[in-house]
Structures are given as C-alpha cells and as structure tokens.
Design an enzyme around this catalytic site. Structure first.
Site, PDB file in Angstrom:
ATOM      1  N   ASP A   1      32.206 -13.167 -12.344  1.00  0.00           N
ATOM      2  CA  ASP A   1      30.971 -12.441 -12.641  1.00  0.00           C
ATOM      3  C   ASP A   1      30.789 -12.254 -14.146  1.00  0.00           C
ATOM      4  O   ASP A   1      29.684 -11.939 -14.604  1.00  0.00           O
ATOM      5  CB  ASP A   1      30.985 -11.066 -11.966  1.00  0.00           C
TER       6      ASP A   1
ATOM      7  N   ASP B   1      28.595 -14.973  -0.469  1.00  0.00           N
ATOM      8  CA  ASP B   1      29.272 -13.937  -1.243  1.00  0.00           C
ATOM      9  C   ASP B   1      30.165 -13.078  -0.346  1.00  0.00           C
ATOM     10  O   ASP B   1      30.040 -13.082   0.893  1.00  0.00           O
ATOM     11  CB  ASP B   1      28.239 -13.066  -1.966  1.00  0.00           C
TER      12      ASP B   1
END
Length: 735
Positions: free
Chosen positions: A547, A477
C-alpha cells in the site's frame, strides 16, 4: 522432453513444471535402491537408505557425475545425551526415538502413544519425479514424500502426505512439507524478508546458530510480518554474483512456519509447513492429510543468480499461462481519486482521462456495491449500488471499452460487514466462538470459507458478477487478519481443521472461477503484500506489492520483493505527491521511473492533474510499453541495490535473448562533492555491439558513448552524475 506435472496438494491445483526442450532432468536410483537422486538445471539432490532403514539426506548442491560415490552414514551414538536417533540426519523424521530437532511429522495415536519412527518402505521413479514411502516401525501410519525437479533451473518441488491405515483415529499436531539438512559448518548466514503493513519486504541477514530462527504467520494468511521464503549462504564472501546459496519458499497462503537452525553437530536443519499454532488434524481411519509444496533451489553463483533462477521457474511453472502469460497491461485504479464516492459520471470522466494517456485497463475500486458509502457497511453484498449506477455497470463498461480499455472491479469476497444483508441473513457464517466477542478489524469480520456453504455462495456470487458483466479483471483484496478462529459447527477435535480447509476452499474458488471464465485475470491483494506466496501466485496474474506507493520507499520494497518473486507480477503504481504514507514530495518523472521497474499502474487523482502532468504521463507510458517485456519477462540484475547510506541505486533488466536491456538509475540526493561511481551492467552478450539511448528521448549525458560491445559496458560501465534530489534516468540498450 515432456513437461513435468506436479500437484499443489493443498488446493488440488495442477501446476505445469514444463521446461525448454533442450533442458534435461531425471530422477534415478542405484541398482539396489539404496541411493536416489534428482538431477537437473546443474543441481544434484541425493538421498539414501542406511542399513537400519532410515532415509538420510546425502547431498544437495552443484551437479555431480553419475558415478559419484554417495552412500548413507552409519547411525552411531555420540553419547548418552546424543543417541543415534537424535543425531542421525533423517530426510523426514517422525517425532520419536529421542528426536530433539524439528520433526517432519508429530502424531498422537488413539492409545496415547506419541512415539513415531519412520523408515523406508519403497520408492518409485517416473522421469523427473521421485516418490518415496516411509512407514512407522509398528503402527500402520505411512508418509509419502513427493519430489519433482525442474529441468531448467534445478528447483525442487517437495511435499508430503500422511495416511492413517489403522482402525482408530490418529491426531496430527505438526506436519512439514519438507525438511532439509545442509553440511556441517559454522559460517552459514540466513537471509529472510520481514516487515509490516506499508513497510513490507525488508531484508534481514543473520548468522545461522543453534538458536532456532522461526519465520511464521499465525494470522490465517501469509501476512506482512514474515515471508515463507529463505536464502542461506555459505561463508562470508557470498555476494550478489558469487558464492553458494540454498533458497526456497513454501507455497501456502495460510498460517505457516519455517524454522532454520544448527543442530548440536553444526548441521543446518530447515523445516517448513503448516504452522502448528492452533492446528491439529485428526485422521480418521483410511484418511490422508496432504501438505503444501515447499520449493527449493541451489546455486553457486550468488544471490543474484538464485533470484533469477527462481524468477525463471515462477514464470514458466507457477504464474498462470507460463511462458504464454499475457504481458501485464498498464492499468488505472480509481481509489485515490474517488475513495468511496463512486458514481457512474465520475468514473466515466476518469476513464476519459486515463485513456488519453495510454492506459489499457480501467479498474473501479471500493464503493460500487451494496450500501457501500464507507467501510462500515456493504461488504458481503456483491450487487451493484442502484443509486450510484442506475442502469447497472453496463453503461460504464461500454464506455470504457469504447475508449480502448478493458474493465476491472475491486472485490473483497472473504469479508463481511455486520451492517450488510449477508450478515443479517447468516450471522453464523463468520469465524467465531459461541458466546465470545466477534472482534472487528476495519469494521469487518472474516467469513468462514472452510464451510462448504460459504465457499459455494461466494463462488456463485462472483460467477454471476463476471457472467452478467464484461469484466476482464478482479482486484481481490483481503484487509484484516483472523481473530476468534472458531468453527462451531464442527466437533471439537475437528475445529482446528479451519486453518487448512479455509485456504483450500479459497484456492477452490479462485481456480473454479478461472476455469469458468478463462479470460478473467485476478490480482492478489491484502493491504498490499499481506498475502503473497507461490500458492496464491499460481492462481492470480499479478500481486499488489504494498500500500506504500512512495517512489523512494518503493525502491527498497521492490528490491526485497524481487529477492523472492518475479518482477512480472509485481504491481507498482504512480500516485499523488505528497505521498500519503510519509508526506514526501517527488516529481512525476521520478514516480514513473520507480514504478516502471515493475508492472505499471496509475493510481493518482487525474482530476487534479494539469496539462503538463498529462503530457509527462503520456510520454512515460508510451516509453514503458516499448520496454515492459524486458522488465516483466527478462532477467533482473540488481547492480546497485538501494541502501540507506548510498545516494544512487540501479536495476538492469536484460531480455532473455540478450538483444535489448534497460538500466534504471535512481538518485536519492546529491551534493557538490559527489564523485559518482560507474554503474556496471551485467548479463549482456560480451561480443555483441549495443547502441544506448535515453528512454525518454533526451540526449545522452557527456562521456557516455552511443555504442559499444557488451564487454565494454559490463567492464567500463556508465558514469552518470544526476543532479538534485529524487532524480532518475533510464537507458535503453539495443543490439
């Protein structure tokens, strides 16, 4: 034929541009060397040298015969306002001689001279590879242009390398990987992808005009805002199935810049490379600077064929493993179930539930390491939290593997919390300007990977983590953009190298980690789609698309994503309802049908599921496993793209041998008066007979025959009226 090998110059990553043995491509030149061509995949790209030594673009389009009369134009002055140097189309121009369009390279010499005029010096040809050297007319500065054409798709890989042959330094303030010129015309239209966090991949179409359109990131990474991808159509009749399309994408994961516009003679000029914003590179004597690769292609069969060609190229030549890459497993990620409240017992309980529904990979997200109980501490300390895992990760990993799954972990190596052991030991390791604020984002700072010591530390930490644990997968990430991008250890004239060197060292870590651990797979993630591009794709196995996991929003997000990138790396999760992003409530069936159009993952809180939910999930996961090779490796036809004013959308995925296909029909809302149009599959073999059945095992709707030829399905189509809101159906075609 032998595979083509091309170097992703910015990261020293070798990419195979191999193609099927039946494919054909070549680079060639006329006997006098005045015209050079690349031919492959039904595409011809030609450049030529005029009588004054300028390298000119000659042709880029559908394949020409070997005897096509191609030649460079004679440079002429249009007026005192338009001297020859400003209007002569150049394949890669220096910023000099009155150039007013985008240059390939802009340089400042030690004596203050800013005039750079590049002319042809030499070229070499080897198979499908063409290399051309340009040189300034006075100074010992050279630019080498690299070209490789893919035999199967006609996709061209272009890059450039500038070298200072002088005894004094030269500062490079702007450099493109490539510049392109399209024929004169006032009817070009540009397609690009834009958005923001949780709303990525929005499609925009706009005329190409003399007002320059600039797609860029100034964030230190690719960013959510603009993709380094474009498609340009000629004429207003271009569609998903018809019309000329030029398309391309820059393989660079840092700040980038693409510019598209008409020059004053109505020629389309395209340029792409490092973003000159906050960038300069002082070339020492004898030093070179390499650009990323700019991949481009052409088709005369519309936007659908453009994306399918690009997908095929990515599957064989970009994604690790190429045609031998593993099919993406169904994974479970624990984030929504536990957030930072990660414990050995809790993760084992989730793993038990995930295994029962058919999950193949179990991933522990944030919260397993350091003092990580929230997002204010622990980043940078990649050691297992002994309170949460008293005996390390081994008991959990062993249990996961006993359940028939492999094990993965979330990491965010490029970041650090101020409240961490790493920052307390090395506060100088972050991007910073001395005596200036250190702006935090998500309570974290960015480590300066441009530093060799930081690069080597991170590689060592990750290497030990993977070596000491049976880890098959890392979710990598990256949750903030750059601020205060200083590198105070460098001299002032070299500090802006951070824009390039950071990304190069990121590539080094990823490639070296993969080399040391050949079985390790990596997912690229940056708050969703904040760092997806062809370069990071070459070093990771899959990408976290957004997301935003709302299944209806995802249809639009996935439609935009697949304009540029292959569905095989597009992760799509089934998460909880109502969705966190917008509060929308949808059925579990609808959520699965949306996510099954990519690489399937589960992110819901299984601790809250009822028996019916587990039964539904088990059924859909089993069904997905029967068609995932079609979705991930087949050809995608967007037969009814999601639109705000359309109730129904549909995608059609066809196996490469055309033996099987799957149609996903998704309904937003319905009304009594709806008169549903037929959905017309595409890409089937017209003479082959196909049986059709519902993927979930239910009965076919009335009016849909059980068997017909490919020609029937493509011409007659399926007319299926779904009822209700947020409904879906999947139809499997088998020959």
């Amino acid at each position: 034929m032998p595979s083509v090998r091309s170097i992703l110059l910015a990261g020293s990553v070798i990419l195979s541009l191999g193609a099927a043995e039946s494919s054909w491509a070549k680079a060639s030149a006329t006997a006098d060397g005045r015209v050079m061509r690349l031919d492959g995949g039904g595409v011809t790209y030609a450049i030529g040298v005029d009588e004054q030594g300028y390298l000119q673009p000659l042709y880029w389009g559908a394949a020409l015969d070997d005897q096509a009369p191609l030649s460079a134009r004679h440079p002429t002055e249009l007026s005192g306002f338009d001297p020859a140097g400003s209007i002569t189309p150049q394949e890669y121009a220096g910023q000099g001689e009155g150039l007013v369009s985008e240059p390939g390279v802009k340089a400042i010499f030690a004596d203050g001279n800013r005039d750079l005029v590049l002319k042809y010096r030499s070229h070499t040809i080897s198979g499908e590879t063409l290399t051309v050297e340009l040189a300034d007319i006075r100074r010992p500065l050279t630019v080498t242009l690299h070209y490789v054409i893919d035999p199967a798709t006609g996709v061209i890989a272009r890059s450039a390398s500038v070298r200072n042959g002088d005894s004094k330094p030269v500062r490079i303030d702007q450099i493109a990987a490539a510049t392109y010129t399209l024929p004169v015309g006032n009817d070009y239209r540009l397609h690009y992808l834009t958005g923001r966090h949780a709303s990525e991949w929005s499609q925009v179409e706009t005329p190409v005009t003399p007002a320059l359109t600039v797609l860029e990131s100034r964030r230190g990474s690719t960013g959510h805002g603009n993709q380094p991808w474009f498609a340009i159509q000629k004429g207003d009749k271009t569609s998903e199935t018809d019309g000329a399309i030029w398309y391309g994408a820059l393989a660079w994961s840092g700040s980038f810049r693409l510019s598209i516009g008409l020059d004053n003679l109505s020629r389309v000029r395209i340029s792409g490379g490092y973003n000159p914003y906050d960038f300069s590179w002082t070339l020492k004597p004898g030093e070179s600077l390499d650009t990323p690769i700019f991949y481009t292609g052409y088709t005369n069969k519309g936007m659908g064929d453009a994306s399918r060609r690009f997908h095929a190229f990515q599957r064989t030549s970009i994604i690790p493993g190429g045609d031998r890459a593993k099919i993406r497993p169904v994974l479970y990620n624990s984030w929504e179930a536990t957030t930072f409240n990660v414990t050995q017992a809790g993760q084992m309980a989730l793993a038990e539930k995930a295994a029962k529904i058919g999950v193949e990979r179990f991933v522990v997200d944030d919260g397993w390491f350091g003092a990580r109980d929230d997002d204010r501490a622990g980043l940078g300390d990649w050691t297992v939290n002994p309170r949460k895992f008293p005996n390390g990760l081994k008991p959990l990993i062993d249990r996961v593997k006993t359940l028939g799954m492999d094990f993965g972990l979330w990491v965010e190596p490029e970041m650090v919390n101020v409240n961490s052991d790493l920052y307390r030991a090395h506060p100088d390791w972050v991007l910073n300007f001395p005596d200036r604020p250190r702006t935090e984002g998500r309570n974290q700072l960015v480590l300066n990977l441009a530093r060799t010591d930081v690069r080597d530390h991170l590689l060592g930490v990750l290497d030990r983590l993977v070596s000491q644990n049976d880890i098959a997968f890392l979710k990598w990430d990256y949750n903030r953009n750059w601020t205060e991008a200083g590198w105070p250890e460098m001299s002032p004239e070299d500090q802006q190298r951070v824009q390039v060197q950071y990304v190069r060292n990121l590539y080094h870590i990823l490639s070296e980690l993969r080399r040391r651990h050949p079985g390790l797979e990596i997912e690229g993630c940056s708050g969703g789609g904040g760092r997806i591009d062809l370069a990071i794709m070459g070093l990771t196995d899959q990408s976290w698309t957004s997301d935003n996991t709302d299944p209806y929003d995802r249809l639009t997000i996935q439609d935009g994503f697949t304009q540029a990138y292959a569905p095989s790396i597009m992760m799509a999760w089934v998460t909880d309802s109502p969705n966190w992003a917008n509060g929308r409530e949808t059925s579990l069936d609808y959520r699965f049908l949306s996510a099954m159009q990519g690489s399937l993952g589960i992110g819901a809180n299984l601790d809250h599921w009822q028996a019916a939910d587990f039964a539904t999930a088990t059924r859909w996961i089993a069904a997905y496993k029967t068609i995932r090779e079609i979705v991930q490796r087949g050809d995608l036809y967007r037969i009814a793209p999601p639109q705000a004013d359309a109730a129904t959308s549909a995608t059609f995925h066809v196996a490469r041998d055309k033996s099987r296909a799957v149609l996903f029909q998704m309904l937003h809302s319905s009304s009594f008066r709806d008169n549903v149009e037929a959905l017309h599959p595409a890409g089937l073999d017209p003479v082959r007979s196909y049986r059709v059945r519902m993927l979930d095992g239910s009965a076919l709707p009335d009016g849909v025959p059980a068997q017909a030829t490919g020609a029937y399905w493509m011409e007659q189509g399926l007319r299926v009226k779904l009822k209700g809101d947020y409904k879906g159906a999947a139809f499997l075609f088998e020959s």
